[in-house]
Design a protein around this motif. Structure first.
Motif, PDB file in Angstrom:
ATOM      1  N   LEU A 168       0.756  -1.377  -0.155  1.00 53.84           N
ATOM      2  CA  LEU A 168       0.024   0.040   0.021  1.00 53.84           C
ATOM      3  C   LEU A 168       0.941   1.236   0.087  1.00 53.84           C
ATOM      4  O   LEU A 168       0.573   2.346  -0.842  1.00 53.84           O
ATOM      5  CB  LEU A 168      -0.829  -0.076   1.268  1.00 53.84           C
TER       6      LEU A 168
ATOM      7  N   GLN B  38       1.041   4.167  -2.745  1.00 54.16           N
ATOM      8  CA  GLN B  38       0.734   5.513  -2.601  1.00 54.16           C
ATOM      9  C   GLN B  38       1.816   6.264  -2.942  1.00 54.16           C
ATOM     10  O   GLN B  38       1.638   7.447  -3.535  1.00 54.16           O
ATOM     11  CB  GLN B  38       0.580   5.711  -0.808  1.00 54.16           C
TER      12      GLN B  38
ATOM     13  N   ARG C  67      -6.447   2.775  -1.567  1.00 53.79           N
ATOM     14  CA  ARG C  67      -7.123   2.391  -0.307  1.00 53.79           C
ATOM     15  C   ARG C  67      -6.844   0.672  -0.430  1.00 53.79           C
ATOM     16  O   ARG C  67      -7.045   0.138  -1.310  1.00 53.79           O
ATOM     17  CB  ARG C  67      -8.226   2.877  -0.231  1.00 53.79           C
TER      18      ARG C  67
ATOM     19  N   ILE D  22      -6.454  -4.124  -2.362  1.00 53.28           N
ATOM     20  CA  ILE D  22      -6.163  -2.883  -2.607  1.00 53.28           C
ATOM     21  C   ILE D  22      -6.638  -2.267  -3.893  1.00 53.28           C
ATOM     22  O   ILE D  22      -6.826  -2.995  -4.796  1.00 53.28           O
ATOM     23  CB  ILE D  22      -4.593  -2.505  -2.646  1.00 53.28           C
TER      24      ILE D  22
END
Length: 449
Positions: free
Chosen positions: A354, A358, A372, A378
Motif C-alpha cells: 500500500l 501510494q 486504499r 487494494i
C-alpha cells in the motif's frame, strides 16, 4: 439504455480487437465461440492463454511469466503443494456426498467454526459462493418472515436466479428483484467528512432503504454485503462504519449476511474475516472461492437459531457440496493459513505494498485519485485532477492493458470501472512489490506522455 456489467463487460475482449491477435489466439477464440455459449467473457483486448501457475506467478503457452495481482481463487497460491497432496490422497480413497458419515467433514466444520465468533456455531457446505448466498437469503426469509433485501449499489453476489437478482454489477440487462433495494456505495474518498460524519450518513442511508422497502409492502429481511465492498471499488474504511449500519439492520428486525468470498480467509490482514475488522458479529457468513484454493467448495455458517428457522422445516442436499475431496482441499488451505501465518503476512506485506502504491499515486497526481486497502486487497483509483474527482475509466482500462503487456495481470472494479483491483494470491512476497509498483509507474508515465 442498457448498462454493461461492471464485472463482466468492462475489461473484456471483443471482436473489435481481433486485428491485435496472433493467428494462434484468434483460432482459439474462434473455436471457443463456435462451441461455447455466448454469455462467457474473456479478459483483455488480447486474451492470455495461461497453462501453468505456481504461487503468485502464472505462465502462458509461450513461456512468458506473469505476476498475478487479481486471483483470490488460488488464495494461498497457485498449485500449493499441500492442497495438491491432500486432494490427490483423498481422491485415491473416496469421493462421495454428505449422506454418508465421513470424519473429514466433521473435523473441518469444527476447525472452521473455531475461526468464527462463538455465536456462529453451525455450518453447511455447497460448491460455489452463489449457492451459499442463495441459501443464506432463503434462510433469512424464513427466520425474519420478510422478503426485503438490501445490497450495495454495485454488489455482486452470484449467478443463481435469486442471487443474480441481487447483483446490480451484472448490468441492467439482469433485472433486480422487486424486493431488492440498493444502498449507496460507502465511498469515503468521494463522500469526505470525518469518520463520524461518514458513519452517520451511511447508517442514515440504511434506515432510508429499510423504510423504502416497508413503504412498498416488503417486510425487511436482510442486508447482504461483502465487507470490503469489492465490486463497488474496494472500500475498507473507515473501520467501524459498517457496524453502525448493522446495528440499524438488527433494530429493524433484519439479519446481516456477511459475504466473505472476497475479504475472508485472512486476506485483509487485520482479521481472519473481513467483517471482524469492523467489530461485527454477523447472523450468517458465506464463503467460497479461496476456501478450496481452486477446488469448488463453499459454505454457509450461521447462528444456530437463525439456521434452525430453515433447517427445522426443510431438508437441504447438495450432491457435491462438502464431498471428501473438496473438504480435503479446504482443510489443507486452513492449515496452510495457520502454519504459514498468512494473516500476519498479509498485514505486513500488504502495508508495504500500500505504501509503495501510494508513492506511485504521489508521482501521478493527474491520473490517480486514491489508493486504499486492507492487507493484500487494494483499490487503485484512476481519477482526473479536475477538482471533481471525475472517474477516468478509459485510463484505467488502458492501464490494465499496458500492465498485461508488461506481464502483470489484474482488472477493474467499481461502478465507473476506474479502480484497479489489486488482490494477489497470498503467496505474494515483499520482493514482488517492486514489480507491480515500477510497472504501474511506467504504464502511467506512458499514458500521460
Amino acid at each position: 439504455m442498457a448498462t454493461k456489467s461492471s464485472i463482466m463487460d468492462t475489461n473484456s475482449y471483443s471482436d473489435d480487437y481481433s486485428s491485435l491477435l496472433s493467428n494462434t489466439t484468434r483460432d482459439m477464440i474462434n473455436r471457443r465461440e463456435k462451441w461455447m455459449g455466448g454469455a462467457y467473457r474473456l479478459f483483455y483486448r488480447k486474451p492470455v492463454n495461461l497453462v501453468r501457475g505456481q504461487g503468485q506467478y502464472l505462465w502462458d503457452a509461450e513461456g512468458n511469466k506473469y505476476l498475478d495481482m487479481y486471483n483470490n481463487v488460488a488464495g494461498i497460491g497457485h498449485c500449493h503443494p499441500a492442497v495438491v497432496e491432500a486432494v490427490t490422497e483423498q481422491m485415491k480413497l473416496l469421493n462421495t456426498h454428505t449422506r454418508y458419515l465421513h470424519e473429514r467433514i466433521i473435523d473441518y466444520s469444527e476447525d472452521l467454526l473455531k475461526m468464527m465468533p462463538d455465536e456462529i456455531d453451525k455450518i453447511m457446505f455447497m460448491c460455489t459462493g452463489s449457492e451459499a448466498n442463495d441459501l443464506a437469503l432463503r434462510v433469512a426469509q424464513e427466520y425474519t418472515g420478510g422478503t426485503g433485501i438490501i445490497v450495495s449499489r454495485e454488489a455482486y453476489h452470484g449467478t443463481s436466479a435469486l442471487t443474480s437478482g441481487c447483483s446490480p454489477a451484472l448490468g441492467s440487462e439482469q433485472p433486480l428483484l422487486p424486493n431488492v433495494r440498493l444502498i449507496e456505495t460507502p465511498d469515503y474518498y468521494r463522500h469526505g467528512g470525518t469518520p463520524e460524519e461518514f458513519t452517520a450518513w451511511y447508517l442514515g442511508e440504511m434506515q432510508k432503504k429499510i423504510d423504502e422497502l416497508a413503504a412498498t409492502g416488503y417486510k425487511f429481511s436482510c442486508f447482504l454485503a461483502d465487507s470490503i465492498f469489492s465490486s463497488d471499488g474496494v472500500h475498507p474504511n473507515p473501520v467501524g462504519f459498517l457496524k453502525a449500519a448493522i446495528d440499524v439492520v438488527h433494530k429493524n428486525g433484519g439479519v446481516f449476511i456477511a459475504d466473505e468470498v472476497q475479504p475472508g480467509f485472512a486476506r485483509t490482514g487485520d482479521a481472519f474475516w473481513g467483517f471482524a475488522r469492523h467489530g461485527i458479529i454477523p447472523d450468517m457468513v458465506t464463503t467460497g472461492k479461496p476456501m478450496g484454493n481452486g477446488i469448488p467448495i463453499s459454505g454457509l455458517a450461521a447462528k444456530h437459531e437463525v439456521l434452525a428457522a430453515f433447517s427445522d422445516k426443510l431438508p437441504y442436499f447438495n450432491t457435491f457440496g462438502g464431498n471428501p475431496v473438496a473438504i480435503a482441499a479446504a482443510q489443507a488451505v486452513l492449515n496452510v493459513i495457520k502454519e504459514e501465518k498468512l494473516q500476519d503476512h498479509c498485514k505486513v506485506v500488504g502495508a508495504k505494498l500500500l505504501k509503495a502504491l501510494q508513492e506511485v499515486k504521489d508521482r501521478h497526481p493527474d491520473s490517480v485519485g486514491d489508493v486504499r486497502g486492507a492487507g493484500l486487497f487494494i483499490g487503485f483509483e484512476l481519477a482526473k485532477n479536475d477538482g471533481k474527482k471525475t472517474p477516468d475509466q478509459q485510463k484505467a482500462l488502458d492501464a490494465i492493458e499496458l500492465l498485461r503487456d508488461n506481464n502483470v495481470l489484474t482488472s477493474v472494479a467499481g461502478p465507473y470501472g476506474n479502480v484497479l483491483k489489486l488482490r494477489p494470491p497470498m503467496a505474494f512476497q515483499e520482493c514482488d512489490i517492486d514489480w507491480i509498483a515500477s510497472t504501474l509507474d511506467k504504464c502511467l508515465h506512458q499514458l500521460e506522455s
